[in-house]
Write an enzyme that holds these catalytic residues in place. Structure first.
Site, short mmCIF file in Angstrom:
data_model
loop_
_atom_site.label_atom_id
_atom_site.label_comp_id
_atom_site.label_asym_id
_atom_site.label_seq_id
_atom_site.Cartn_x
_atom_site.Cartn_y
_atom_site.Cartn_z
N LYS A 161 0.82 -1.21 0.00
CA LYS A 161 0.00 0.00 0.00
C LYS A 161 0.86 1.26 0.00
O LYS A 161 0.58 2.22 -0.73
CB LYS A 161 -0.94 -0.02 1.21
CG LYS A 161 -2.04 -1.08 1.07
CD LYS A 161 -2.77 -1.31 2.37
CE LYS A 161 -3.92 -2.30 2.21
NZ LYS A 161 -4.44 -2.75 3.51
N GLY A 184 -13.09 -4.87 4.78
CA GLY A 184 -14.50 -5.23 4.88
C GLY A 184 -15.13 -5.28 3.51
O GLY A 184 -14.81 -4.49 2.63
#
Lengths: 411, 411
Positions: free
Chosen positions: B201, B299
């Protein structure tokens, strides 16, 4: 080469010019072409400046030059800004503005005008200064239904409340320092301390969320003038700090509630740690949950950098931005957009004995006793119950001096 | 009507389908037209589903259908995803992905391919899950030169560290709970706990900031396996919490440093309050100062909602997005992108008497003594000084067990 004009060479306007000069390389790379300021509209005398040739006093010069594609409006207020921006949009020029008063009052009309004339009306800098809020909200959250927005959107009052909490200052002392530092107006600090600035900002965010115009005059608005050192101390006892919160709720049935009010913020809540002139806005999406945008809420270069980002967007995407940012015109409603949901409250009451307070307000606990009254934490009440309680207090010869809602622990 | 295809019907892919169904009205309003899933590519058997007719096993079906304008890639990894995405872009279809491994490894190549074929390659969901980070960075901060990015970008390790800090759990206990809750892989949790996920990331964010590809293998990466209950306790004594921090610095001379490492985060720092599975990324712009984006880092539906927002963008703006998101190809560099700037450090040393620690490490203070060594807070050191000190410790028969940099108070 893209030519632009700046209307108003005050703090933000001169900042836009500075940002465009200092970061010219990055801006032109991202806009796909160099961006050049061709005109600056300002009635004051700037003939001493090396770039004096850019300054004009007549909006007609800008409107009649077909080279100008984007206009930056940083005059403020609505008296001149509104008709000028209208003319720019009607002539097919995109407008980027930091003017929250104009957007909160005429946003729907100006968005429709931009759409009709195939140009963009952008206002990222009108909320949160340089902190990205509006663009992420309409663009990155485009797959969400937003149910709630809650935040600290006025840096001046947040600075003052931070001083009051950390250094036990009174409202007047904190205001004096804010004025000395240039955060608050010297003549009339009312826009900040009475919540009007925060009200305009939450009106803009509410309009975006609801898809139709929400007017500042329908948003119940209270500032921080009534907050005393004793209240700050009582909040601390309750594990909270006091913050000026601007909020809105959009319910599944389409109804809207919004407000600006000082609140008790539990220390565990993300907004409790937002201090000094910083702003933070929490947005709740049905798919995403909560996101928070945090940064400096004002300042010349931060705000200007948000305006310039809008200029880049207007040059790149133009009218296509509108599908997600657009909201429809609507009339102001009758009455206020209040929220019937019960919450926990802190109340400070004068002239009534602490012994009868529970009988009046219901289950809760006494926070502090004072020579002239007491403060009490009510576990659960709604606006109707609070109004009924206030009547009882008055009937006993007392007076409710302050009511502060407590925000939830998390959020 | 815009037709799209979804590659991979796992957690995020099925979430994309769900978000498109549940919020169809809002999505189509913002995209300017209804968005319909025409194909779902997955090799597994979904013939029991009412929408079984959407499922295909051959990418060729999608590539040969001119109606498909945007492809969502949620397969993960690079073995299938990379060649499929290449083919989609080469055929002029925009691709939206949540696949950080693919973006961190092939981002520059895929962006160039998209540009060459007049389509978009978007990956908001690859960093921060559903939290808007990439779009605000390249779009809202387009008038800024970004000098620093620092954040918590791995929800699993942040959940574990929160457990370790709040409940005095050991690493192993916290990992077990994270696995039970489905936050960490049961077989090999290494991607999370050894920092590889965070490394990918920060490689993506670094590439965006620098404008050329930064490779994960050049970013020094350490996970949280070595953090003990004693370290958490020592951090508390120093007014800090331990967080896994991914960071990058871009200096005015163009040089880059980056890293993933557990750090001491002072309680006054915005990142200290980011707990559980939440992510937060601080971005420092030269005009704007610091902004922080905060929200759930993972999620199903949050991540899916970010992918769908990219789909809306791809349909609206297409290739124009690239001017600001684009970064150039570059070769991996020799060695690591380390940072020579001195900082304060916490060290835990075994087998050396506390009395000699100051002589070895320089000015600081003893934090804790233990039967097998001690921990020490060094006021100021750089990587070179730390390496020299470690050598001295080893020469005395001891061993440096842990080194943690302390972040600044604010930021």
């Amino acid at each position: 080469m893209a030519k632009i004009a700046i209307l108003g060479f005050g703090t933000v306007g001169s900042g836009v010019y500075e940002v465009l000069c200092r970061n010219a390389a990055g801006v032109s790379r991202r806009a796909g072409e160099p961006v050049e300021v061709k005109y600056i509209l300002d009635v004051r005398d700037f003939s001493d400046r090396p770039d004096a040739h850019l300054f004009v006093r007549d909006i007609g010069v800008i409107l009649s030059d077909p080279e100008v594609r984007v206009v930056v409006e940083t005059i403020g207020g609505t008296r001149f800004a509104y008709p000028y921006v209208k003319s720019c949009l009607e002539s097919g020029r995109s407008v980027c503005t930091s003017n929250k008063e104009m957007v909160a009052t005429y946003g729907a009309e100006l968005l429709a005008l931009a759409k009709a004339h195939n140009c963009a009306f952008l206002f990222e800098a009108s909320v949160g200064g340089g902190t990205p809020i509006i663009t992420p909200m309409h663009q990155c959250l485009s797959a969400n239904v937003i149910s709630e927005v809650q935040g600290i959107v006025n840096g001046t009052t947040n600075f003052m409340l931070t001083k009051m909490v950390r250094e036990n200052m009174s409202f007047d002392e904190a205001l004096k320092i804010a004025q000395e530092l240039g955060y608050a107006e010297t003549k009339d600090p009312g826009d900040d301390v009475d919540g009007r600035d925060a009200c305009r900002k939450i009106a803009i965010l509410s309009s975006m969320v609801c898809g139709h115009h929400i007017y500042p005059q329908n948003i119940p608005t209270r500032g921080i003038r009534d907050i005393s050192v004793a209240d700050v101390e009582a909040a601390r006892k309750l594990g909270c700090v006091i913050k000026l919160i601007a909020w809105m709720k959009h319910r599944p049935d389409g109804s809207v509630a919004a407000g600006v009010e000082p609140c008790l913020v539990p220390k565990s809540n993300q907004l409790a740690g937002v201090d000094d002139v910083f702003n933070a806005v929490m947005v709740r999406g049905d798919m995403l949950g909560d996101v928070v945008f945090y940064g400096k809420g004002a300042g010349k270069l931060p705000t200007a950098s948000a305006v310039v980002a809008d200029v880049v967007d207007a040059l790149k995407h133009g009218v296509k931005i509108h599908d997600s940012l657009f909201w429809k015109p609507a009339e102001p409603v009758d009455g206020m957009l209040t929220d019937p949901t019960p919450a926990a409250y802190y109340v400070r009451v004068a002239g009534v004995a602490p012994a009868v307070i529970e009988a009046i307000y219901g289950y809760g606990r006494l926070v502090a006793e004072r020579y002239d009254g007491c403060s009490y934490f009510v576990e659960r009440a709604d606006e109707k119950a609070l109004a009924a309680a206030a009547k009882k207090v008055e009937a006993m010869g007392g007076a409710v001096k302050l009511v502060l809602r407590r925000l939830p622990e998390e959020g």
